[in-house]
Design an enzyme around this catalytic site. Structure first.
Site, PDB file in Angstrom:
ATOM      1  N   PRO A 174       0.925  -0.890  -0.318  1.00  0.00           N
ATOM      2  CA  PRO A 174      -0.063  -0.137  -0.173  1.00  0.00           C
ATOM      3  C   PRO A 174       0.813   1.389  -0.045  1.00  0.00           C
ATOM      4  CG  PRO A 174       0.583  -0.822   2.794  1.00  0.00           C
ATOM      5  CD  PRO A 174       0.631  -1.579   1.053  1.00  0.00           C
ATOM      6  N   ASP A 178       5.352   2.583   2.454  1.00  0.00           N
ATOM      7  CA  ASP A 178       5.101   1.075   2.584  1.00  0.00           C
ATOM      8  C   ASP A 178       3.752   1.140   3.955  1.00  0.00           C
ATOM      9  OD1 ASP A 178       3.602  -0.876   3.555  1.00  0.00           O
ATOM     10  OD2 ASP A 178       5.515  -2.567   3.336  1.00  0.00           O
ATOM     11  N   HIS A 179       2.954   1.422   3.902  1.00  0.00           N
ATOM     12  CA  HIS A 179       1.986   2.099   5.149  1.00  0.00           C
ATOM     13  C   HIS A 179       1.191   1.449   5.809  1.00  0.00           C
ATOM     14  CE1 HIS A 179      -0.329   5.450   6.948  1.00  0.00           C
ATOM     15  NE2 HIS A 179      -1.494   5.125   6.152  1.00  0.00           N
ATOM     16  N   ARG A 180       2.374   0.111   5.508  1.00  0.00           N
ATOM     17  CA  ARG A 180       2.006  -1.649   6.470  1.00  0.00           C
ATOM     18  C   ARG A 180       3.590  -0.876   7.668  1.00  0.00           C
ATOM     19  NH1 ARG A 180       2.617  -6.130   1.996  1.00  0.00           N
ATOM     20  NH2 ARG A 180       4.562  -4.730   1.800  1.00  0.00           N
TER      21      ARG A 180
END
Length: 451
Positions: A248, A423-425
Site C-alpha cells: 500500500p 509502505d503504509h504497513r
C-alpha cells in the site's frame, strides 16, 4: 568414483540459471578452487569454482544453455585412475525424470542420478566402500527411489528401504535418511503422507490482463521485433508486479533548496583535488538518508510478512541503471562512513553492477532505497518500493527557480523536487513526514552531516 558437478545455487532465491560459459573442456585436469564455468543468475554473472580435483570426464550441459535448474548435473568429474567410461556410467541407475518441457534444453533434460546425498552441496561422493549398489527396491509395484550410496548403506546394515521415508528431491532416499533410520528404525508400513490443503492466503489466481497470444494476435498485421525476456527482466517484472499489487504505497513530496549543498560540495572537492575523489550530489543524498534513518529510527524498518523488522544500521540501496534493467546495490552502515569513503564505495558498486559482477549480498537487503533520475533531466517522479524495504526516495533534477526569501523578497535558488514512496504497513503518514523532514534538513544544512 566419478563425481557429478551440480548447478550451484548462487543466491538464496536462485532456482535456475544460465550456463554462460565453460572455462574447461572434457579431458582437462582441475583442482579444488579452479574456476571452471561462468553462471548467469537473474542479476549477475558469477564464477563457479570446482570443489574437488580430477579430470572433466563429461560436460552434460552445453554453454549457453538457459533454464538449468539448481542441483541439476552439469558435468562429470573423474577421479584419479578412472577412464572416460566411468563418466558414462554415472546416472545409469537413476529414476526417469518427468517428460521434458519444450522450453528445457536437451542437456538439462538428460539428468543422471546425483551421487551426492546433500541436495544443495553438489560434489561430495562416497569414497569408502566401492561395492556396487543393489538395485532399487519395489513396493506395491512402485519403484522406491534412493541414491546408490543410500542403497549400499541400507544393504550393508540390513535395512528395508521400503520402510524409510526419503527427504531428497522427489522423495528420494538419501544417506541421511538411511542413517536416521539406523538410529531410530521406522515401522514396517510406511503410511502415505497426507497432503495438507493450501491455506487460503497462499492460493494464487491467474493475473488479470491480456495473455501473450491475445497481444500477438492484436499486432499480427504490424511489423515488430520480438524481444525474449532474460532472467533479469523476468525478475524485475515479477517484483514490480508484486510491489504494486501488495504494497500500500503513499507518497510524500517536498522541494529542497540545494544552494548551500552545492557551495559546500565545491569547497570539499577543491580540498580533495588530487586524492582521486570527486563528491557527487548523489553522495550527499545517500549520506543524508542514512543520517535521517538514525534520527528517525522507527522508520528504519522493513516488512517481514507477519511482522516489522526495525534495523539498527542504515543500509541504503541505490538504484543503478544497466543495460536491460537495473541493480540496487546496498551501502551497508552508510551512517558510519565519511562522504569520501561512501563516494568511493558507490562508484565501485555501480561499476561492477554495470558489468554484472556483484555478489548477491551486495544487492540484497537494506531498509531504504534512493532512485535518482535528476541526472536525466527528470523534474519529479514516483518510485516503486523495492520489497521488503519500507520506503524509497525518488530524486529529481536541481533546477533554478524563483523562491520567496525569509525577507519576503523574490530570489533565484536551485531547487530539487523529491518524492518519498512509503509502505503504509511499515511507516504511517506522520512518521514518513518526519523522515522526509530529516532528509531535507540534512541536505539543506550539509555541514551538519559531518558532525
Amino acid at each position: 568414483m566419478a563425481i557429478e558437478i551440480l548447478m550451484p545455487a548462487l543466491s538464496p532465491t536462485m532456482e535456475e540459471g544460465t550456463l554462460a560459459k565453460w572455462l574447461v573442456k572434457e579431458g582437462d585436469t582441475v583442482s579444488s578452487g579452479d574456476v571452471i564455468a561462468e553462471i548467469e543468475t537473474d542479476k549477475a554473472t558469477m564464477e563457479f569454482e570446482a570443489v574437488d580435483e580430477g579430470v572433466i570426464g563429461r560436460i552434460v550441459v552445453a554453454e549457453g544453455t538457459e533454464g538449468v535448474k539448481v542441483n541439476a548435473p552439469i558435468a562429470v568429474l573423474l577421479e584419479e585412475g578412472e577412464d572416460a567410461s566411468a563418466a558414462d556410467a554415472v546416472g545409469a541407475t537413476s529414476e526417469p525424470d518427468p517428460a521434458p518441457t519444450a522450453e528445457a534444453p536437451k542437456e538439462a533434460q538428460a539428468r543422471p542420478e546425483a551421487l551426492s546425498d546433500e541436495a544443495g552441496t553438489g560434489t561430495q561422493p562416497d569414497t569408502g566402500d566401492a561395492t556396487k549398489a543393489p538395485p532399487a527396491p519395489v513396493k506395491d509395484g512402485e519403484r522406491i527411489f534412493a541414491s546408490p550410496l543410500a542403497r549400499r548403506i541400507a544393504a550393508q546394515k540390513g535395512l528395508d528401504l521400503t520402510a524409510i521415508e526419503g527427504s531428497g528431491p522427489k522423495g528420494r532416499i538419501v544417506k541421511a535418511d538411511v542413517e536416521a533410520a539406523e538410529a531410530a528404525p521406522k515401522a514396517d508400513a510406511k503410511p502415505e503422507a497426507a497432503k495438507p490443503a493450501a491455506p487460503a492466503a497462499e492460493v494464487k489466481t491467474a493475473p488479470a490482463g491480456m495473455g501473450p497470444e491475445t497481444v500477438l494476435k492484436m499486432y499480427a498485421d504490424r511489423e515488430f521485433e520480438e524481444v525474449k525476456l532474460d532472467g533479469m527482466r523476468k525478475t524485475i517484472a515479477a517484483r514490480l508486479t508484486e510491489a504494486k499489487q501488495t504494497i500500500p504505497h503513499f507518497y510524500l513530496r517536498r522541494d529542497i533548496r540545494l544552494d548551500a549543498l552545492l557551495k559546500f560540495r565545491a569547497e570539499l572537492n577543491h580540498q580533495l583535488t588530487g586524492k582521486g575523489v570527486k563528491l557527487s550530489v548523489n553522495d550527499f543524498i545517500i549520506k543524508a538518508c542514512a543520517n535521517a534513518l538514525q534520527e528517525v529510527p522507527e522508520a528504519n524498518a522493513v516488512w517481514a510478512g507477519d511482522r516489522v523488522l526495525k534495523l539498527k544500521p542504515s543500509d541504503v540501496a541505490v538504484a543503478v541503471a544497466i543495460e536491460g534493467g537495473l541493480f540496487t546495490p546496498v551501502i551497508r552502515d552508510a551512517e558510519m562512513k565519511s562522504l569520501s569513503a561512501l563516494s568511493k564505495e558507490m562508484k565501485d558498486l555501480a561499476h561492477r553492477a554495470r558489468d554484472r559482477k556483484l555478489a548477491p549480498h551486495e544487492y540484497q537487503g537494506g531498509s531504504f532505497a534512493v532512485s535518482n533520475l535528476g541526472m536525466f533531466g527528470i523534474d519529479n517522479f514516483d518510485a516503486v518500493i523495492n520489497p521488503p524495504h519500507g520506503a524509497i526516495l525518488a530524486v529529481g533534477a536541481g533546477v533554478k527557480k524563483p523562491v520567496i526569501g525569509e525577507d519576503g523578497e523574490i530570489a533565484v535558488a536551485t531547487v530539487m523536487s523529491v518524492t518519498l514512496s512509503v509502505d503504509h504497513r511499515v511507516i504511517d503518514g506522520a512518521l514518513g513526514a518526519e523522515l522526509l523532514k530529516a532528509i531535507t534538513e540534512n541536505l539543506e544544512n550539509p555541514v551538519a552531516m559531518l558532525a
